[in-house]
Write an enzyme that holds these catalytic residues in place. Structure first.
Site, PDB file in Angstrom:
ATOM      1  N   LYS A  62      12.336  -8.138  12.195  1.00 36.38           N
ATOM      2  CA  LYS A  62      13.599  -8.890  12.159  1.00 36.38           C
ATOM      3  C   LYS A  62      14.430  -8.575  10.915  1.00 36.38           C
ATOM      4  CE  LYS A  62      11.572 -13.012  10.072  1.00 36.38           C
ATOM      5  NZ  LYS A  62      11.295 -14.415  10.190  1.00 36.38           N
ATOM      6  N   GLY A  67       8.735  -4.289   5.086  1.00 32.49           N
ATOM      7  CA  GLY A  67       8.304  -5.649   4.754  1.00 32.49           C
ATOM      8  C   GLY A  67       8.442  -5.978   3.275  1.00 32.49           C
ATOM      9  N   VAL A  68       7.584  -6.875   2.820  1.00 33.99           N
ATOM     10  CA  VAL A  68       7.663  -7.361   1.437  1.00 33.99           C
ATOM     11  C   VAL A  68       7.401  -6.221   0.456  1.00 33.99           C
ATOM     12  CG1 VAL A  68       6.556  -8.876  -0.261  1.00 33.99           C
ATOM     13  CG2 VAL A  68       7.057  -9.728   2.038  1.00 33.99           C
ATOM     14  N   GLY A  86       0.240 -18.428 -13.630  1.00 33.19           N
ATOM     15  CA  GLY A  86      -0.232 -17.280 -14.415  1.00 33.19           C
ATOM     16  C   GLY A  86      -1.068 -16.347 -13.565  1.00 33.19           C
ATOM     17  N   GLY A  87      -0.588 -16.085 -12.355  1.00 34.80           N
ATOM     18  CA  GLY A  87      -1.288 -15.147 -11.467  1.00 34.80           C
ATOM     19  C   GLY A  87      -0.663 -13.764 -11.565  1.00 34.80           C
ATOM     20  N   ILE A 104       1.509 -11.918  -9.651  1.00 32.93           N
ATOM     21  CA  ILE A 104       2.943 -11.674  -9.463  1.00 32.93           C
ATOM     22  C   ILE A 104       3.754 -12.244 -10.631  1.00 32.93           C
ATOM     23  CG2 ILE A 104       4.931 -12.264  -7.995  1.00 32.93           C
ATOM     24  CD1 ILE A 104       3.077 -11.922  -5.569  1.00 32.93           C
ATOM     25  N   VAL A 111       3.509 -19.296  -7.587  1.00 34.76           N
ATOM     26  CA  VAL A 111       2.268 -20.060  -7.438  1.00 34.76           C
ATOM     27  C   VAL A 111       1.466 -19.623  -6.207  1.00 34.76           C
ATOM     28  CG1 VAL A 111       3.118 -22.090  -8.671  1.00 34.76           C
ATOM     29  CG2 VAL A 111       3.523 -21.893  -6.212  1.00 34.76           C
ATOM     30  N   ALA A 156      -1.132  -4.718  -0.182  1.00 34.46           N
ATOM     31  CA  ALA A 156      -0.523  -3.778   0.756  1.00 34.46           C
ATOM     32  C   ALA A 156      -1.552  -2.824   1.365  1.00 34.46           C
ATOM     33  CB  ALA A 156       0.561  -2.988   0.036  1.00 34.46           C
ATOM     34  N   HIS A 213     -11.892  16.782 -19.913  1.00 32.24           N
ATOM     35  CA  HIS A 213     -11.575  16.280 -21.248  1.00 32.24           C
ATOM     36  C   HIS A 213     -10.250  16.851 -21.711  1.00 32.24           C
ATOM     37  CE1 HIS A 213     -12.264  14.896 -25.341  1.00 32.24           C
ATOM     38  NE2 HIS A 213     -11.923  16.101 -25.770  1.00 32.24           N
TER      39      HIS A 213
HETATM   40  P1  FAD Z   1       4.822  -8.314   5.054  1.00 34.11           P
HETATM   41  O1  FAD Z   1       5.070  -7.228   4.101  1.00 34.11           O
HETATM   42  O2  FAD Z   1       5.157  -9.714   4.660  1.00 34.11           O
HETATM   43  O3  FAD Z   1       5.616  -7.941   6.380  1.00 34.11           O
HETATM   44  C1  FAD Z   1       5.740  -8.817   7.456  1.00 34.11           C
HETATM   45  C2  FAD Z   1       7.016  -8.472   8.195  1.00 34.11           C
HETATM   46  O4  FAD Z   1       7.046  -9.221   9.416  1.00 34.11           O
HETATM   47  C3  FAD Z   1       8.273  -8.849   7.435  1.00 34.11           C
HETATM   48  O5  FAD Z   1       9.081  -7.703   7.256  1.00 34.11           O
HETATM   49  C4  FAD Z   1       8.962  -9.883   8.318  1.00 34.11           C
HETATM   50  O6  FAD Z   1      10.363  -9.795   8.302  1.00 34.11           O
HETATM   51  C5  FAD Z   1       8.396  -9.549   9.687  1.00 34.11           C
HETATM   52  N1  FAD Z   1       8.398 -10.680  10.622  1.00 34.11           N
HETATM   53  C6  FAD Z   1       7.869 -11.914  10.430  1.00 34.11           C
HETATM   54  N2  FAD Z   1       8.047 -12.675  11.519  1.00 34.11           N
HETATM   55  C7  FAD Z   1       8.706 -11.903  12.431  1.00 34.11           C
HETATM   56  C8  FAD Z   1       9.185 -12.142  13.752  1.00 34.11           C
HETATM   57  N3  FAD Z   1       9.005 -13.312  14.372  1.00 34.11           N
HETATM   58  N4  FAD Z   1       9.836 -11.137  14.388  1.00 34.11           N
HETATM   59  C9  FAD Z   1      10.017  -9.930  13.783  1.00 34.11           C
HETATM   60  N5  FAD Z   1       9.599  -9.670  12.525  1.00 34.11           N
HETATM   61  C10 FAD Z   1       8.938 -10.638  11.873  1.00 34.11           C
HETATM   62  N6  FAD Z   1       0.426  -5.541  -3.041  1.00 34.11           N
HETATM   63  C11 FAD Z   1      -0.187  -4.444  -3.531  1.00 34.11           C
HETATM   64  O7  FAD Z   1      -1.125  -3.949  -2.910  1.00 34.11           O
HETATM   65  N7  FAD Z   1       0.221  -3.865  -4.704  1.00 34.11           N
HETATM   66  C12 FAD Z   1       1.247  -4.375  -5.439  1.00 34.11           C
HETATM   67  O8  FAD Z   1       1.587  -3.824  -6.491  1.00 34.11           O
HETATM   68  C13 FAD Z   1       1.905  -5.528  -4.950  1.00 34.11           C
HETATM   69  N8  FAD Z   1       2.935  -6.056  -5.634  1.00 34.11           N
HETATM   70  C14 FAD Z   1       3.581  -7.139  -5.123  1.00 34.11           C
HETATM   71  C15 FAD Z   1       4.644  -7.666  -5.852  1.00 34.11           C
HETATM   72  C16 FAD Z   1       5.318  -8.760  -5.381  1.00 34.11           C
HETATM   73  C17 FAD Z   1       6.472  -9.317  -6.169  1.00 34.11           C
HETATM   74  C18 FAD Z   1       4.935  -9.346  -4.122  1.00 34.11           C
HETATM   75  C19 FAD Z   1       5.676 -10.536  -3.576  1.00 34.11           C
HETATM   76  C20 FAD Z   1       3.878  -8.834  -3.395  1.00 34.11           C
HETATM   77  C21 FAD Z   1       3.192  -7.727  -3.891  1.00 34.11           C
HETATM   78  N9  FAD Z   1       2.107  -7.178  -3.194  1.00 34.11           N
HETATM   79  C22 FAD Z   1       1.462  -6.091  -3.717  1.00 34.11           C
HETATM   80  C23 FAD Z   1       1.636  -7.745  -1.922  1.00 34.11           C
HETATM   81  C24 FAD Z   1       2.156  -6.943  -0.712  1.00 34.11           C
HETATM   82  O9  FAD Z   1       3.556  -6.886  -0.767  1.00 34.11           O
HETATM   83  C25 FAD Z   1       1.688  -7.585   0.575  1.00 34.11           C
HETATM   84  O10 FAD Z   1       0.285  -7.697   0.575  1.00 34.11           O
HETATM   85  C26 FAD Z   1       2.130  -6.761   1.786  1.00 34.11           C
HETATM   86  O11 FAD Z   1       3.521  -6.694   1.844  1.00 34.11           O
HETATM   87  C27 FAD Z   1       1.576  -7.380   3.071  1.00 34.11           C
HETATM   88  O12 FAD Z   1       2.029  -6.645   4.165  1.00 34.11           O
HETATM   89  P2  FAD Z   1       2.129  -7.318   5.615  1.00 34.11           P
HETATM   90  O13 FAD Z   1       2.498  -6.202   6.529  1.00 34.11           O
HETATM   91  O14 FAD Z   1       0.931  -8.098   5.906  1.00 34.11           O
HETATM   92  O15 FAD Z   1       3.310  -8.378   5.524  1.00 34.11           O
END
Ligand code: FAD
Length: 471
Positions: free
Chosen positions: A36, A41-42, A183-184, A186, A271, A321, A445
């Site tokens: 959507k 994603g994130v 203090g996690g 992110i 948090v 990720a 080394h």
């Molecule tokens: P998401 O990335 O959340 O993707 C889910 C997708 O589903 C979204 O794009 C959303 O729009 C879509 N969606 C939801 N509902 C619907 C629907 N009904 N219809 C259509 N689409 C929909 N992880 C690491 O491994 N290394 C890092 O350095 C790291 N840094 C991070 C830094 C920050 C600031 C944050 C917030 C997270 C970080 N992460 C990191 C975590 C990582 O981003 C997530 O673990 C990862 O994005 C999870 O992927 P996912 O596919 O499960 O979900």
């Protein structure tokens, strides 16, 4: 409503959903990926990639300011945050554009729409451009809907004064004061990013220490660095709310039974995150959630409902990720009829703080709890030639082995390039390596990787460059 028939539908194009979709295409499954928002994603849009871009840029600024003893003086850096944001956005758009291409190239259809489950095997797609809805009928359904930040009472996120990680990543100025609630991983990654540019950082943590997911000795190194850079860490602190006075926000927190106030220009609420498992019809299938709202899955990422799978953040910790991607690829193979299970022995965890922390396998407490009698080998970067040469000597490598057979149980790194060093550790654990396997592997080394080898030797009582305990 027109009906589209697909063998598999993946909802969510994050790092869980899009690798799943690509692998489905590679395996010849007629699949569709629906998203959507933005592809990636994130992680690609509001997480891993944009945060690491800002982290690397600000590390450069910090290092340049602390190079005088190496004979290099650059003066104070001028920060053009809007320009840094444009640079960061360029990286994001390159990667997200690449995702769409990769999905299409694999043969899977990519669709921008919101998915709503209507019943078994039936999903409605609503398009953002007003195009009439479609119904997809699919045999297999993959839920990869990810997670969103948790909000707390007293701090309504307006992405201006009160920001979550998404808002903090968009900051186009350097705040004078930042209060980070939590203090996690992110919170500290983003907090230290701005601290390196001169922001006064206050971390409010509800527990008795920061980074509770990491071994204590590793977290302490980061805590010391935050303080050394002028920051404040307040533990056992429960943030309650804030008021505005004299052009500042004053964050109120209960600290050990006392009410205290902390000044801020921006409050970062970090948090934790909650799964997106509700609000799009999943309940109509009877998919079971755990007590925290995550989708329950088995070793093949299958839910309790046949042919419905879940991957990534929506099905639990660790919310990372690479864990999401691995699960996505497993599911694609399961759908394609392969005998695949998710049997990863370790999901390495990296914290991109200053210094970085990276872990693979069991921590000290976990190893003891699991009944192992352990031996620990350590090697400090302060005596590594390479660490000295790059002027980053803060931290150490810790190797945890089972005393009975020297099997590697866990490897933990706090220090320079921990994020890259940990891949050797992950491979060692995945392959069931013994400390001798690492110790007898000739490491080049001068490299930081030698510290991993020396720590393994230290666990065996055979380190060359650090004193050994008698075994
Ligand atoms: P998401 O990335 O959340 O993707 C889910 C997708 O589903 C979204 O794009 C959303 O729009 C879509 N969606 C939801 N509902 C619907 C629907 N009904 N219809 C259509 N689409 C929909 N992880 C690491 O491994 N290394 C890092 O350095 C790291 N840094 C991070 C830094 C920050 C600031 C944050 C917030 C997270 C970080 N992460 C990191 C975590 C990582 O981003 C997530 O673990 C990862 O994005 C999870 O992927 P996912 O596919 O499960 O979900």
């Amino acid at each position: 409503m027109p009906t589209i028939k697909k063998q598999a539908l993946v909802i969510g194009a994050g790092t869980g959903g899009y690798p799943c979709a690509i692998r489905l295409g590679q395996l010849g499954v007629d699949a569709m990926l629906v998203e959507k928002a933005e592809p990636g994603g994130v992680c690609l849009n509001w997480g891993c990639i944009p945060s690491k871009a800002l982290i690397s840029a600000t590390k450069l600024a910090h290092k340049a300011q602390h190079a005088e003893h190496m004979g290099l003086s650059f003066g104070a850096p001028t920060t053009d945050m809007p320009k840094m944001q444009v640079w960061k956005a360029g990286i994001v758009s390159k990667l997200t554009g690449g995702v769409k291409q990769l999905v299409k190239g694999s043969g899977t259809q990519y669709v921008t729409a919101t998915a709503e489950i209507l019943g078994p095997g039936r999903v409605k797609l609503s398009y953002p451009d007003g195009k009439p809805d479609d119904i997809v009928e699919c045999e297999h359904l993959v839920i990869a809907t990810g997670s969103v930040p948790i909000e707390i009472p007293g701090f309504s996120v307006d992405q201006d004064k009160v920001r979550d990680s998404t808002g903090a990543l968009e900051l186009d100025f350097v705040p004078e004061h930042m209060v980070c609630i939590g203090g996690g991983i992110i919170g500290l990654e983003l907090g230290q990013t701005f601290q390196r540019l001169g922001t006064k950082l206050t971390v409010l943590e509800g527990l008795d220490r920061i980074l509770s997911v990491c071994d204590k000795d590793l977290a302490q190194v980061v805590a010391r660095q935050i303080k050394q850079d002028g920051g404040e860490i307040v533990t056992n602190a429960m943030a309650k709310g804030f008021s505005e006075r004299d052009g500042k926000l004053w964050v109120r927190a209960e600290v050990g039974g006392e009410s205290k106030e902390f000044p801020a220009d921006v409050v970062l609420v970090a948090v934790g995150r909650r799964p997106v498992a509700k609000g799009f019809g999943l309940d109509k299938l009877g998919v079971e959630l755990d007590e925290r709202g995550f989708i329950k899955v088995d070793a093949r990422q299958q839910t309790n409902v046949a042919k419905v799978y879940a991957v990534g953040d929506v099905c639990g910790q660790p919310m990372l990720a690479h864990k999401a991607s691995h699960e996505g690829e497993v599911v694609a193979e399961v759908i394609a009829g392969k005998n695949t299970v998710n049997d990863a022995r370790t999901i390495p965890n990296v914290v991109f703080t200053e210094p970085e922390i990276a872990s693979a396998g069991l921590g000290e407490a976990e190893a003891k709890q699991a009944g192992h009698t352990i031996e620990i080998g350590k090697f400090p970067f302060s005596i590594s030639g390479r660490a000295m040469a790059i002027d980053e000597t803060n931290g150490f490598v810790k190797v945890i082995i089972d005393k009975s057979d020297n099997r590697v149980l866990g490897i933990h790194v706090v220090g320079p390039e921990a994020s890259d060093l940990i891949s050797e550790a992950a491979l060692a654990i995945e392959m069931g390596a013994f400390a001798e396997d690492i110790a007898l592997t000739v490491h080049p080394h001068p490299t930081l990787g030698e510290a991993v080898m020396e720590a393994a030797k230290h666990a065996l009582g055979e380190a060359i460059h650090v004193g050994n305990r008698r075994r």
